[in-house]
Motif scaffolding. Sequence first.
Motif, mmCIF file in Angstrom:
data_model
loop_
_atom_site.group_PDB
_atom_site.id
_atom_site.type_symbol
_atom_site.label_atom_id
_atom_site.label_comp_id
_atom_site.label_asym_id
_atom_site.label_seq_id
_atom_site.Cartn_x
_atom_site.Cartn_y
_atom_site.Cartn_z
ATOM 1 N N PRO A 147 -11.328 1.460 -7.374
ATOM 2 C CA PRO A 147 -10.486 1.706 -6.582
ATOM 3 C C PRO A 147 -10.133 2.649 -5.313
ATOM 4 C CG PRO A 147 -11.909 2.420 -8.449
ATOM 5 C CD PRO A 147 -12.674 1.196 -7.964
ATOM 6 N N ASN A 148 -11.325 2.496 -4.528
ATOM 7 C CA ASN A 148 -11.268 2.335 -3.061
ATOM 8 C C ASN A 148 -9.733 1.401 -2.604
ATOM 9 O OD1 ASN A 148 -12.720 4.633 -2.348
ATOM 10 N ND2 ASN A 148 -14.338 2.758 -1.995
ATOM 11 N N GLU A 149 -9.761 -0.052 -2.698
ATOM 12 C CA GLU A 149 -8.994 -0.692 -2.823
ATOM 13 C C GLU A 149 -7.234 -0.217 -2.905
ATOM 14 O OE1 GLU A 149 -10.630 -4.000 -3.707
ATOM 15 O OE2 GLU A 149 -11.245 -4.538 -1.633
ATOM 16 N N LEU A 150 -7.667 0.498 -3.765
ATOM 17 C CA LEU A 150 -5.840 0.955 -4.462
ATOM 18 C C LEU A 150 -6.037 2.593 -4.136
ATOM 19 C CD1 LEU A 150 -3.658 1.265 -6.755
ATOM 20 C CD2 LEU A 150 -5.415 1.582 -8.333
ATOM 21 N N LYS A 151 -6.910 2.898 -3.675
ATOM 22 C CA LYS A 151 -7.093 4.435 -2.834
ATOM 23 C C LYS A 151 -5.711 3.895 -1.543
ATOM 24 C CE LYS A 151 -8.664 8.606 -2.235
ATOM 25 N NZ LYS A 151 -10.007 9.444 -2.718
ATOM 26 N N LYS B 258 -5.965 9.823 -11.126
ATOM 27 C CA LYS B 258 -6.162 8.829 -11.434
ATOM 28 C C LYS B 258 -7.713 8.302 -10.812
ATOM 29 C CE LYS B 258 -2.810 8.301 -14.462
ATOM 30 N NZ LYS B 258 -1.779 7.834 -14.931
ATOM 31 N N ILE B 259 -6.715 7.749 -10.062
ATOM 32 C CA ILE B 259 -7.708 6.506 -8.826
ATOM 33 C C ILE B 259 -9.232 7.229 -9.520
ATOM 34 C CG2 ILE B 259 -8.533 5.633 -7.566
ATOM 35 C CD1 ILE B 259 -5.621 5.836 -6.751
ATOM 36 N N GLY C 11 -2.007 -5.134 -14.555
ATOM 37 C CA GLY C 11 -1.733 -4.464 -15.848
ATOM 38 C C GLY C 11 -1.879 -3.038 -15.209
ATOM 39 N N GLU C 12 -3.389 -2.178 -14.788
ATOM 40 C CA GLU C 12 -3.556 -0.472 -15.074
ATOM 41 C C GLU C 12 -2.685 -0.679 -13.282
ATOM 42 O OE1 GLU C 12 -7.982 -1.184 -15.456
ATOM 43 O OE2 GLU C 12 -8.290 1.115 -15.780
ATOM 44 N N TYR C 13 -2.903 -1.868 -12.426
ATOM 45 C CA TYR C 13 -2.019 -1.345 -10.586
ATOM 46 C C TYR C 13 -0.609 -1.072 -11.875
ATOM 47 C CZ TYR C 13 -0.078 -3.648 -6.440
ATOM 48 O OH TYR C 13 1.275 -3.395 -5.664
ATOM 49 N N TRP C 14 -0.307 -1.654 -12.250
ATOM 50 C CA TRP C 14 1.584 -1.423 -12.044
ATOM 51 C C TRP C 14 1.872 -0.734 -12.744
ATOM 52 C CZ3 TRP C 14 5.518 -4.729 -10.545
ATOM 53 C CH2 TRP C 14 6.229 -4.584 -10.910
ATOM 54 N N GLY D 255 4.139 2.316 -12.241
ATOM 55 C CA GLY D 255 5.267 3.016 -12.253
ATOM 56 C C GLY D 255 5.039 4.451 -12.289
ATOM 57 N N ASP D 256 4.167 4.989 -12.434
ATOM 58 C CA ASP D 256 3.734 5.923 -12.635
ATOM 59 C C ASP D 256 4.374 7.137 -11.384
ATOM 60 O OD1 ASP D 256 2.074 6.411 -14.846
ATOM 61 O OD2 ASP D 256 0.316 6.864 -13.819
ATOM 62 N N ALA D 257 4.246 6.619 -10.167
ATOM 63 C CA ALA D 257 5.405 6.461 -8.800
ATOM 64 C C ALA D 257 6.558 6.768 -9.346
ATOM 65 C CB ALA D 257 4.264 6.187 -8.005
#
Lengths: 97, 97
Positions: free
Chosen positions: A43-47, A67-68, A82-85, A89-91
């Motif tokens: 989650p930190n990397e995604l953020k 969400k993160i 898949g979750e990242y994609w 997609g939300d954005a």
Amino acid sequence: MGQCCCKKRKDSQELTNVEQAIETVINQFHCYAVQGRKEYLTPNELKELVGQKLPHLGNCVGPLEEKIECLGDPNEARVEFGEYWDIMGDAAKCCQK
Amino acid sequence: MGQCCCKKRKDSQELTNVEQAIETVINQFHCYAVQGRKEYLTPNELKELVGQKLPHLGNCVGPLEEKIECLGDPNEARVEFGEYWDIMGDAAKCCQK
């Protein structure tokens, strides 16, 4: 971290603009998925990715940050491709209207 | 159809590469969503987009074509943006391994 310029797997000249766009979104996942060795993001990397790579989608990123938060331990939880994609997609859904 | 070059809503110079990539995928939806006046694609329009814009994802596109067949009447069924993004995600998942 995440500033690396990921090597494109295919010769990007032949790819169509949509294929290059998909490859760009894939490459960023691999760039930032350091702890998961390109298999998953924390989650930190995604953020960090969202903060650095989606600066103009602020109004859409708000809900993304919530969400993160729900993804679990910022350093332990695993965010698969898949979750990242879906999050990208939300954005996209938010800004395509 | 679908050859139109959609006007970018934002000045693409400021956008990051990921934002430009997301915008490219969005623009293609709008370019091909003629019957749905940018609101939705028909299965036929989606098939045309995939055929013209994802030529190198052939091995991933196979299952995509089956998926498109299941969307319903090729000219009547509606493929909203979310479904379109998910289908692009299927292609991305297939080629990111």
